[in-house]
Motif scaffolding. Sequence first.
Motif, PDB file in Angstrom:
ATOM      1  N   ALA A 102       0.831  -1.205   0.000  1.00  0.00           N
ATOM      2  CA  ALA A 102       0.000   0.000   0.000  1.00  0.00           C
ATOM      3  C   ALA A 102       0.865   1.254   0.000  1.00  0.00           C
ATOM      4  CB  ALA A 102      -0.929  -0.009   1.206  1.00  0.00           C
ATOM      5  N   LEU A 103       1.932   1.259   0.783  1.00  0.00           N
ATOM      6  CA  LEU A 103       2.825   2.419   0.831  1.00  0.00           C
ATOM      7  C   LEU A 103       3.612   2.586  -0.465  1.00  0.00           C
ATOM      8  CD1 LEU A 103       4.132   2.122   4.510  1.00  0.00           C
ATOM      9  CD2 LEU A 103       2.497   3.790   3.600  1.00  0.00           C
ATOM     10  N   VAL A 104       3.974   1.479  -1.103  1.00  0.00           N
ATOM     11  CA  VAL A 104       4.634   1.544  -2.409  1.00  0.00           C
ATOM     12  C   VAL A 104       3.696   2.197  -3.437  1.00  0.00           C
ATOM     13  CG1 VAL A 104       5.414   0.123  -4.348  1.00  0.00           C
ATOM     14  CG2 VAL A 104       6.232  -0.367  -2.040  1.00  0.00           C
ATOM     15  N   CYS A 105       2.401   1.919  -3.311  1.00  0.00           N
ATOM     16  CA  CYS A 105       1.417   2.469  -4.252  1.00  0.00           C
ATOM     17  C   CYS A 105       1.202   3.967  -4.064  1.00  0.00           C
ATOM     18  CB  CYS A 105       0.072   1.755  -4.095  1.00  0.00           C
ATOM     19  SG  CYS A 105       0.042   0.054  -4.690  1.00  0.00           S
ATOM     20  N   GLN A 151       3.467   6.367  -3.236  1.00  0.00           N
ATOM     21  CA  GLN A 151       4.665   7.194  -3.323  1.00  0.00           C
ATOM     22  C   GLN A 151       4.373   8.490  -4.079  1.00  0.00           C
ATOM     23  OE1 GLN A 151       8.475   4.501  -3.530  1.00  0.00           O
ATOM     24  NE2 GLN A 151       6.916   3.586  -4.834  1.00  0.00           N
ATOM     25  N   ALA A 152       5.144   9.514  -3.753  1.00  0.00           N
ATOM     26  CA  ALA A 152       4.889  10.835  -4.318  1.00  0.00           C
ATOM     27  C   ALA A 152       5.040  10.865  -5.837  1.00  0.00           C
ATOM     28  CB  ALA A 152       5.821  11.861  -3.676  1.00  0.00           C
ATOM     29  N   SER A 153       6.052  10.197  -6.348  1.00  0.00           N
ATOM     30  CA  SER A 153       6.298  10.210  -7.786  1.00  0.00           C
ATOM     31  C   SER A 153       5.495   9.121  -8.486  1.00  0.00           C
ATOM     32  CB  SER A 153       7.788   9.986  -8.064  1.00  0.00           C
ATOM     33  OG  SER A 153       8.012   9.760  -9.445  1.00  0.00           O
ATOM     34  N   PRO A 154       4.685   9.462  -9.486  1.00  0.00           N
ATOM     35  CA  PRO A 154       3.934   8.443 -10.216  1.00  0.00           C
ATOM     36  C   PRO A 154       4.840   7.379 -10.836  1.00  0.00           C
ATOM     37  CG  PRO A 154       3.163  10.632 -10.798  1.00  0.00           C
ATOM     38  CD  PRO A 154       4.402  10.816  -9.978  1.00  0.00           C
ATOM     39  N   ALA A 155       6.028   7.801 -11.264  1.00  0.00           N
ATOM     40  CA  ALA A 155       6.954   6.862 -11.907  1.00  0.00           C
ATOM     41  C   ALA A 155       7.416   5.773 -10.958  1.00  0.00           C
ATOM     42  CB  ALA A 155       8.157   7.618 -12.473  1.00  0.00           C
ATOM     43  N   GLN A 156       7.410   6.052  -9.663  1.00  0.00           N
ATOM     44  CA  GLN A 156       7.866   5.068  -8.685  1.00  0.00           C
ATOM     45  C   GLN A 156       6.770   4.100  -8.249  1.00  0.00           C
ATOM     46  OE1 GLN A 156       9.620   7.990  -5.842  1.00  0.00           O
ATOM     47  NE2 GLN A 156      11.483   6.783  -6.062  1.00  0.00           N
ATOM     48  N   ARG A 157       5.539   4.428  -8.564  1.00  0.00           N
ATOM     49  CA  ARG A 157       4.443   3.529  -8.211  1.00  0.00           C
ATOM     50  C   ARG A 157       4.395   2.354  -9.200  1.00  0.00           C
ATOM     51  NH1 ARG A 157       0.388   8.476  -8.478  1.00  0.00           N
ATOM     52  NH2 ARG A 157       1.567   9.863  -7.057  1.00  0.00           N
ATOM     53  N   PRO A 158       4.071   1.168  -8.722  1.00  0.00           N
ATOM     54  CA  PRO A 158       4.001   0.013  -9.623  1.00  0.00           C
ATOM     55  C   PRO A 158       2.733   0.038 -10.462  1.00  0.00           C
ATOM     56  CG  PRO A 158       3.318  -0.606  -7.418  1.00  0.00           C
ATOM     57  CD  PRO A 158       3.787   0.823  -7.321  1.00  0.00           C
TER      58      PRO A 158
END
Length: 372
Positions: free
Chosen positions: A309-312, A314-321
Amino acid sequence: MAALCVIIIMKCSRKRFNALFLPVGPHGGYATTEGDLAARETFEQVIFDYEVLKDATENFGGRNLLGKGGFGEVYKGRLADGRVIAVKKLSDRSSTQAMDEFLTEVKLISSVRHRNLVRLLGCCTHGHERLLVYEFMANNSLHKHLFGDTETHLDWNTRFNITVGTARGLAYLHEDSNVRIVHRDIKAGNILLDDKFHPKVADFGLAKFFPEGESHVSTRVGGTLGYMAPEYAVHGQLSEKADVFSYGVVVLEIVTGRKSMNTKLPEPHHLLLQWAWSQYESDQVLDIVDPRLEGKYPREQTLRTIIIALVCTQASPAQRPAMSQVLSMLTSDSEISMRPTQPAFIEGINNVNASASANSSHGSITVSLFPR
């Protein structure tokens, strides 16, 4: 794994839409190769008569009202053949589009079929009124069971299955559907539960259909504060990663039993994401688990779910899976290679209706990064 293509053939007549759907693909949707044509299933989308829906809902009577939202009211109905349906009367501001545009959107939405998406059965027009007819979901919404006055207790297995099923539905919308769709309003109220508490993503009133080759679009903001990704809430930049952010917030609600925003609580507790991150940073993240579970949850799976959930979020859209990656992480025992970085949260909101469409210019919206 290469995504399998979805083949859909549509014919439109004055009274009826006919669509051809194909067998189940990697995320539970309908997908195939040309060699599978014999396994196709045909079904029809109908344009309902207004009087039929009026009778089914007892003249849209108050006792049949299931709920209200920014895009209209939803009523329970029973057709003459005994089928139970849900009828959404779109609000005036949702009903201004031309008839051709409305029917085109209905046709597109009707072509999206998956076991974790609420099925659109048809539509109706009556003067300026626009109505959508959906399958009825016996156990109402996830929001009602997490935050409403219900005696139903969601145990951990039910919560985890809802988490996984919702991920499957979103992965299909983003990656396997015949058209790319970003929902734009993922929240606990738009995750409905059938008689076995299987989740289905609902309410495509805000859905955005993406043109081929576009990574994101700039659009008027629509959604629910507390769930909206910062790049979308502030700049109107929309991509599938906005849904991923919202999904992450919903998962935190499922784990904690707390709403995404609760101004009655002191900081950092009034913003769920802020509180969850602070507990994660303090290596006390399991302290956020809903006390109503009374400690009856698998520690490793729960911790893994919170980290996802925390990975989803993240501030940067590029870092979200992507949602397919989220689904893989949820259903695999392998180590999660991604680690969450600082999330973003909407800190200050003035003069913005929390359930209505809004541009950032309509109010004051401040996006902050942790740590503060």
